[in-house]
Design an enzyme around this catalytic site. Structure first.
Site: not given
Ligand code: THU
Length: 132
Positions: A41, A43, A54, A85
């Site tokens: 991820n 941000e 993902e 998500c």
């Molecule tokens: N996040 C993901 O990368 N994948 C998931 O399946 C759930 C959430 C990330 C997004 C954000 O950077 C952090 O997790 C918290 O939501």
């Protein structure tokens, strides 16, 4: 979950850019030939622009020219299992409803489902055929 794979996922999670949530996520996607794509991820200070591990892994997978995704491994530094998500479920569903999704916690325990189990009543490529 073999020790090598868990080690790879833990190292990958350390590369996540998650200074706001402090919730690193690591994803490996494998095709039938064993080729691996990676995602973490990423941000952003403009929070809504955050991109999940993902989807980042899927985009890397496609750009690498690999065959259809066969297995996805999703690791989080949690005791519980983290499921993709809703937005990522839709993107993962695009390629194969039989895609295997294995969620792995920090102890290396794993829970496996098919993406089709996470996306009941999907919208997909076939739905677009109706207008052609
Ligand atoms: N996040 C993901 O990368 N994948 C998931 O399946 C759930 C959430 C990330 C997004 C954000 O950077 C952090 O997790 C918290 O939501």
């Amino acid at each position: 979950m073999n020790a090598e794979m868990l080690d790879e996922l833990k190292k990958l999670a350390a590369r996540a850019y998650a200074p706001y949530s402090h919730f690193p996520v690591a994803v490996l996607i494998r095709d039938r030939n064993g080729e691996l794509a990676r995602g973490v991820n990423v941000e952003n200070a403009s929070y809504g622009l955050t991109s999940c591990a993902e989807r980042n892994a899927v985009f890397s997978f496609v750009a690498s020219g690999f065959e259809k995704p066969a297995e996805l491994f999703l690791y989080t530094e949690t005791d519980s299992f983290t499921a993709p998500c809703g937005a990522c479920r839709q993107v993962l569903m695009e390629f194969d409803p039989e895609l295997s999704v294995t969620m792995i916690n920090q102890s290396g325990e794993a829970k496996r489902v098919l993406i089709s189990e996470l996306v009941p009543l999907p919208f997909g490529p076939k739905d677009l055929d109706d207008v052609r």
